[in-house]
Design a protein around this motif. Structure first.
Motif, PDB file in Angstrom:
ATOM      1  N   ILE A  29       0.840  -1.204   0.000  1.00 22.51           N
ATOM      2  CA  ILE A  29       0.000   0.000   0.000  1.00 22.51           C
ATOM      3  C   ILE A  29       0.870   1.246   0.000  1.00 22.51           C
ATOM      4  O   ILE A  29       0.634   2.191  -0.762  1.00 22.51           O
ATOM      5  N   LEU A  30       1.907   1.239   0.846  1.00 19.83           N
ATOM      6  CA  LEU A  30       2.762   2.424   0.952  1.00 19.83           C
ATOM      7  C   LEU A  30       3.480   2.705  -0.363  1.00 19.83           C
ATOM      8  O   LEU A  30       3.602   3.857  -0.776  1.00 19.83           O
ATOM      9  N   ARG A  31       3.942   1.661  -1.038  1.00 23.26           N
ATOM     10  CA  ARG A  31       4.633   1.848  -2.318  1.00 23.26           C
ATOM     11  C   ARG A  31       3.689   2.424  -3.374  1.00 23.26           C
ATOM     12  O   ARG A  31       4.090   3.246  -4.188  1.00 23.26           O
ATOM     13  N   ALA A  32       2.435   1.999  -3.352  1.00 23.38           N
ATOM     14  CA  ALA A  32       1.460   2.543  -4.299  1.00 23.38           C
ATOM     15  C   ALA A  32       1.219   4.022  -4.028  1.00 23.38           C
ATOM     16  O   ALA A  32       1.185   4.844  -4.956  1.00 23.38           O
TER      17      ALA A  32
ATOM     18  N   VAL B 293       1.897  17.882   9.802  1.00 22.58           N
ATOM     19  CA  VAL B 293       2.134  16.889   8.753  1.00 22.58           C
ATOM     20  C   VAL B 293       1.079  15.784   8.820  1.00 22.58           C
ATOM     21  O   VAL B 293       0.766  15.281   9.902  1.00 22.58           O
ATOM     22  N   THR B 294       0.527  15.420   7.680  1.00 20.05           N
ATOM     23  CA  THR B 294      -0.343  14.249   7.575  1.00 20.05           C
ATOM     24  C   THR B 294       0.549  13.032   7.317  1.00 20.05           C
ATOM     25  O   THR B 294       1.425  13.082   6.447  1.00 20.05           O
ATOM     26  N   SER B 295       0.342  11.943   8.066  1.00 20.88           N
ATOM     27  CA  SER B 295       1.282  10.823   8.000  1.00 20.88           C
ATOM     28  C   SER B 295       0.571   9.479   7.898  1.00 20.88           C
ATOM     29  O   SER B 295      -0.492   9.281   8.485  1.00 20.88           O
ATOM     30  N   ILE B 296       1.205   8.576   7.156  1.00 20.96           N
ATOM     31  CA  ILE B 296       0.816   7.166   7.104  1.00 20.96           C
ATOM     32  C   ILE B 296       2.020   6.376   7.593  1.00 20.96           C
ATOM     33  O   ILE B 296       3.116   6.498   7.035  1.00 20.96           O
ATOM     34  N   ILE B 297       1.822   5.570   8.637  1.00 25.21           N
ATOM     35  CA  ILE B 297       2.944   4.818   9.189  1.00 25.21           C
ATOM     36  C   ILE B 297       2.636   3.319   9.160  1.00 25.21           C
ATOM     37  O   ILE B 297       1.591   2.881   9.641  1.00 25.21           O
ATOM     38  N   VAL B 298       3.527   2.562   8.539  1.00 29.75           N
ATOM     39  CA  VAL B 298       3.436   1.104   8.515  1.00 29.75           C
ATOM     40  C   VAL B 298       4.199   0.566   9.720  1.00 29.75           C
ATOM     41  O   VAL B 298       5.339   0.972   9.982  1.00 29.75           O
ATOM     42  N   THR B 299       3.585  -0.342  10.467  1.00 29.80           N
ATOM     43  CA  THR B 299       4.251  -0.885  11.644  1.00 29.80           C
ATOM     44  C   THR B 299       3.715  -2.273  11.970  1.00 29.80           C
ATOM     45  O   THR B 299       2.580  -2.615  11.648  1.00 29.80           O
ATOM     46  N   HIS B 300       4.568  -3.087  12.612  1.00 29.56           N
ATOM     47  CA  HIS B 300       4.142  -4.350  13.210  1.00 29.56           C
ATOM     48  C   HIS B 300       3.837  -4.157  14.699  1.00 29.56           C
ATOM     49  O   HIS B 300       3.322  -5.067  15.347  1.00 29.56           O
TER      50      HIS B 300
END
Length: 244
Positions: free
Chosen positions: A44-47, A178-185
């Motif tokens: 998703i992040l790469r897209a 800042v608007t942010s999207i964070i990928v995490t486990h």
């Protein structure tokens, strides 16, 4: 909306990827993408970053469909991708155009915010892992992105440094809006940093559930309310017999 993801589908031969994923992000909001390995978080992040256009569905940045890397999007990767032959200050200002004095002034301000005041003239080999990731964060924000993407940015760091950088990001997000999207486990990390959490499950990954976190910032890491929500997230991920 700063970001709209509509029915995003990208499935690979091994069935990793995502299917029919939709969500949005409003100005100043932090969205966490959480799920097991292979659930499609980084896909998703790469897209969104414009690094992969082999998907169906739609990704909109400020209402515009993207077809490649977008000037309003900054990215912080798991490892600090810095130029070893440049100083800290030169790394931060590398992509900037315009007046050098103005650029350096803003870069120095950000370096101070990330705790690297006085380190401007150091080279990357002279930095610890935590310091290098701070440079990476400053470099992503110096271009004043409308959207900041972070792909497990603290996973390689020790627990103490990780918590320091989490608090640092909260300060920067508030200061720079800042608007942010964070990928995490890391469920605890998502609960500490995010306004909303999108839980992905399955292969290919689909949206299992969305959690809205109304706790004010800064949050208490030992909050009973967050602990209860963590239990709900674990149940959504079908992780049994986990003690909180």
């Amino acid at each position: 909306m700063v970001l709209e993801v509509n029915q995003l589908t990208r499935i690979f031969d091994n069935q990793n990827g995502v299917k029919n994923v939709s969500f949005d992000a409003r100005e100043g909001e932090t969205i966490g993408l959480l799920g097991k390995s292979g659930s499609g978080k980084s896909t998703i992040l790469r897209a969104i970053a414009g690094l992969d256009n082999g998907y169906t569905g739609e990704v909109l940045i400020s209402g515009e469909s993207i077809d490649g890397p977008h000037p309003k999007v900054g990215v912080v990767f798991q490892e600090a991708r810095l130029f070893p032959w440049l100083t800290v200050l030169e790394n931060v200002t590398f992509t900037l155009k315009g007046n050098e004095e103005t650029n350096n002034k803003f870069a120095r301000k950000l370096l101070k915010q990330v705790g690297l005041e006085g380190a401007e003239n150091l080279y990357i080999k002279e930095l610890s892992g935590g310091m290098a990731q701070r440079v990476s964060i400053a470099r992503a924000i110096v271009a004043k992105p409308g959207l900041l993407l972070m792909d497990e940015p603290f996973s390689a760091l020790d627990a103490f440094t990780k918590m320091q950088l989490q608090d640092l990001m909260l300060d920067i997000w508030r200061a720079e809006k800042v608007t942010s999207i964070i990928v995490t486990h890391d469920i605890d990390e998502a609960l500490y940093l995010c306004n909303r959490i999108i839980v992905l499950s399955g292969k290919p990954g689909e949206v299992e559930r969305e959690f809205i976190i109304n706790e004010p910032f800064p949050r208490d890491r030992g909050s009973e309310r967050l602990a209860h929500m963590k239990k709900e997230i674990l149940q959504s991920l079908q992780i049994e017999s986990v003690r909180i």
